[in-house]
Design a protein around this motif. Structure first.
Motif, PDB file in Angstrom:
ATOM      1  N   MET A  33       0.911  -1.130   0.034  1.00 24.83           N
ATOM      2  CA  MET A  33       0.077   0.023   0.023  1.00 24.83           C
ATOM      3  C   MET A  33       0.866   1.188   0.031  1.00 24.83           C
ATOM      4  N   ILE A  34       1.915   1.387   1.094  1.00 23.17           N
ATOM      5  CA  ILE A  34       2.696   2.508   0.854  1.00 23.17           C
ATOM      6  C   ILE A  34       3.453   2.845  -0.273  1.00 23.17           C
ATOM      7  N   HIS A  35       3.688   1.700  -1.130  1.00 18.57           N
ATOM      8  CA  HIS A  35       4.645   1.859  -2.299  1.00 18.57           C
ATOM      9  C   HIS A  35       3.614   2.484  -3.340  1.00 18.57           C
ATOM     10  N   LYS A  36       2.333   2.031  -3.425  1.00 16.28           N
ATOM     11  CA  LYS A  36       1.556   2.801  -4.610  1.00 16.28           C
ATOM     12  C   LYS A  36       1.372   4.183  -4.113  1.00 16.28           C
ATOM     13  N   TYR A  37       0.684   4.548  -2.720  1.00 19.30           N
ATOM     14  CA  TYR A  37       0.862   5.706  -2.293  1.00 19.30           C
ATOM     15  C   TYR A  37       1.990   6.786  -2.740  1.00 19.30           C
ATOM     16  N   ALA A  38       3.190   6.293  -2.237  1.00 16.34           N
ATOM     17  CA  ALA A  38       4.309   7.106  -2.521  1.00 16.34           C
ATOM     18  C   ALA A  38       4.592   7.427  -3.866  1.00 16.34           C
ATOM     19  N   GLU A  39       4.365   6.419  -4.890  1.00 15.68           N
ATOM     20  CA  GLU A  39       4.185   6.564  -6.115  1.00 15.68           C
ATOM     21  C   GLU A  39       3.464   7.828  -6.780  1.00 15.68           C
ATOM     22  N   LEU A  40       2.320   7.828  -6.224  1.00 13.96           N
ATOM     23  CA  LEU A  40       1.109   8.763  -6.583  1.00 13.96           C
ATOM     24  C   LEU A  40       1.240   9.976  -6.104  1.00 13.96           C
ATOM     25  N   MET A  41       2.168  10.133  -4.804  1.00  9.01           N
ATOM     26  CA  MET A  41       2.505  11.279  -4.273  1.00  9.01           C
ATOM     27  C   MET A  41       4.031  11.784  -4.890  1.00  9.01           C
ATOM     28  N   GLY A  42       4.421  11.090  -5.494  1.00 11.78           N
ATOM     29  CA  GLY A  42       5.758  11.565  -6.120  1.00 11.78           C
ATOM     30  C   GLY A  42       6.852  11.636  -4.968  1.00 11.78           C
ATOM     31  N   VAL A  43       6.794  10.437  -3.931  1.00 10.26           N
ATOM     32  CA  VAL A  43       7.993  10.359  -3.144  1.00 10.26           C
ATOM     33  C   VAL A  43       8.243   9.090  -2.965  1.00 10.26           C
ATOM     34  N   THR A  44       9.242   8.610  -2.061  1.00 12.13           N
ATOM     35  CA  THR A  44       9.497   7.266  -1.714  1.00 12.13           C
ATOM     36  C   THR A  44       8.875   6.716  -0.465  1.00 12.13           C
ATOM     37  N   PRO A  45       8.595   5.699  -0.523  1.00 10.67           N
ATOM     38  CA  PRO A  45       8.225   4.951   0.771  1.00 10.67           C
ATOM     39  C   PRO A  45       9.102   5.306   1.903  1.00 10.67           C
ATOM     40  N   GLU A  46      10.516   5.488   1.813  1.00  3.05           N
ATOM     41  CA  GLU A  46      11.266   5.854   2.961  1.00  3.05           C
ATOM     42  C   GLU A  46      11.170   7.333   3.508  1.00  3.05           C
ATOM     43  N   GLN A  47      10.804   8.136   2.200  1.00 11.02           N
ATOM     44  CA  GLN A  47      10.407   9.413   2.732  1.00 11.02           C
ATOM     45  C   GLN A  47       9.189   9.554   3.835  1.00 11.02           C
ATOM     46  N   ILE A  48       8.259   8.738   3.404  1.00 12.57           N
ATOM     47  CA  ILE A  48       7.122   8.868   4.382  1.00 12.57           C
ATOM     48  C   ILE A  48       7.354   8.191   5.669  1.00 12.57           C
ATOM     49  N   ILE A  49       8.179   7.133   5.786  1.00 13.24           N
ATOM     50  CA  ILE A  49       8.516   6.670   7.049  1.00 13.24           C
ATOM     51  C   ILE A  49       9.559   7.385   7.796  1.00 13.24           C
ATOM     52  N   GLU A  50      10.368   7.967   7.327  1.00 15.08           N
ATOM     53  CA  GLU A  50      11.758   8.330   7.924  1.00 15.08           C
ATOM     54  C   GLU A  50      10.873   9.711   8.996  1.00 15.08           C
ATOM     55  N   LYS A  51      11.725  10.150   9.693  1.00 17.16           N
ATOM     56  CA  LYS A  51      11.646  11.307  10.587  1.00 17.16           C
ATOM     57  C   LYS A  51      11.702  12.619  10.296  1.00 17.16           C
ATOM     58  N   ASN A  52      11.533  12.650   8.729  1.00 13.65           N
ATOM     59  CA  ASN A  52      11.698  13.778   8.022  1.00 13.65           C
ATOM     60  C   ASN A  52      10.700  14.790   8.601  1.00 13.65           C
ATOM     61  N   LYS A  53      10.879  16.076   8.853  1.00 13.74           N
ATOM     62  CA  LYS A  53       9.917  17.200   9.465  1.00 13.74           C
ATOM     63  C   LYS A  53       9.765  18.284   8.443  1.00 13.74           C
ATOM     64  N   LYS A  54      10.144  18.209   7.077  1.00 11.47           N
ATOM     65  CA  LYS A  54       9.891  19.081   6.066  1.00 11.47           C
ATOM     66  C   LYS A  54       8.311  19.204   5.978  1.00 11.47           C
ATOM     67  N   PRO A  55       7.780  20.318   5.908  1.00  7.96           N
ATOM     68  CA  PRO A  55       6.347  20.559   5.823  1.00  7.96           C
ATOM     69  C   PRO A  55       5.769  19.715   4.787  1.00  7.96           C
ATOM     70  N   GLU A  56       6.347  19.680   3.754  1.00 11.26           N
ATOM     71  CA  GLU A  56       5.816  19.308   2.441  1.00 11.26           C
ATOM     72  C   GLU A  56       5.801  17.648   2.474  1.00 11.26           C
ATOM     73  N   ILE A  57       6.789  17.100   3.286  1.00  8.38           N
ATOM     74  CA  ILE A  57       6.868  15.682   3.397  1.00  8.38           C
ATOM     75  C   ILE A  57       5.840  15.233   4.606  1.00  8.38           C
ATOM     76  N   ALA A  58       5.792  15.860   5.628  1.00 13.53           N
ATOM     77  CA  ALA A  58       5.086  16.015   6.816  1.00 13.53           C
ATOM     78  C   ALA A  58       3.562  15.631   6.363  1.00 13.53           C
ATOM     79  N   GLU A  59       3.086  16.577   5.442  1.00 13.83           N
ATOM     80  CA  GLU A  59       1.473  16.762   4.930  1.00 13.83           C
ATOM     81  C   GLU A  59       1.297  15.693   4.224  1.00 13.83           C
TER      82      GLU A  59
END
Length: 89
Positions: free
Chosen positions: A1-27
């Protein structure tokens, strides 16, 4: 699921999971939480395990994206509309 979602959003699954606090990734992460919670009937604990967070972090993210949607934030709506019909796999 996270792979398809990440693809649609133009990010990697790792960017969703990692502790990145950039506002665009957080959203993007918060929209993922909302998708899993609202559409895929997952509870906060299950989502937290998927993304290595605490249930309270998931609850905060869902609350935050819901607030943005309720005030008519265009970017939040664009992201939500892009994925709200994504099926659980």
């Amino acid at each position: 699921m996270i792979h398809k979602y990440a693809e649609l959003m133009g990010v990697t699954p790792e960017q969703i999971i990692e502790k990145n606090k950039k506002p665009e990734i957080a959203e993007i992460r918060f929209v993922y939480y909302k998708l899993r919670y609202d559409k895929h009937v997952r509870n906060y604990s299950k989502i937290a395990r998927e993304v290595n967070r605490t249930p309270s972090s998931i609850m905060h993210g869902v609350k935050r994206i819901n607030e943005l949607l309720s005030i008519g934030d265009k970017e939040a709506h664009r992201k939500w509309n892009k994925v709200k019909d994504l099926r659980d796999v």
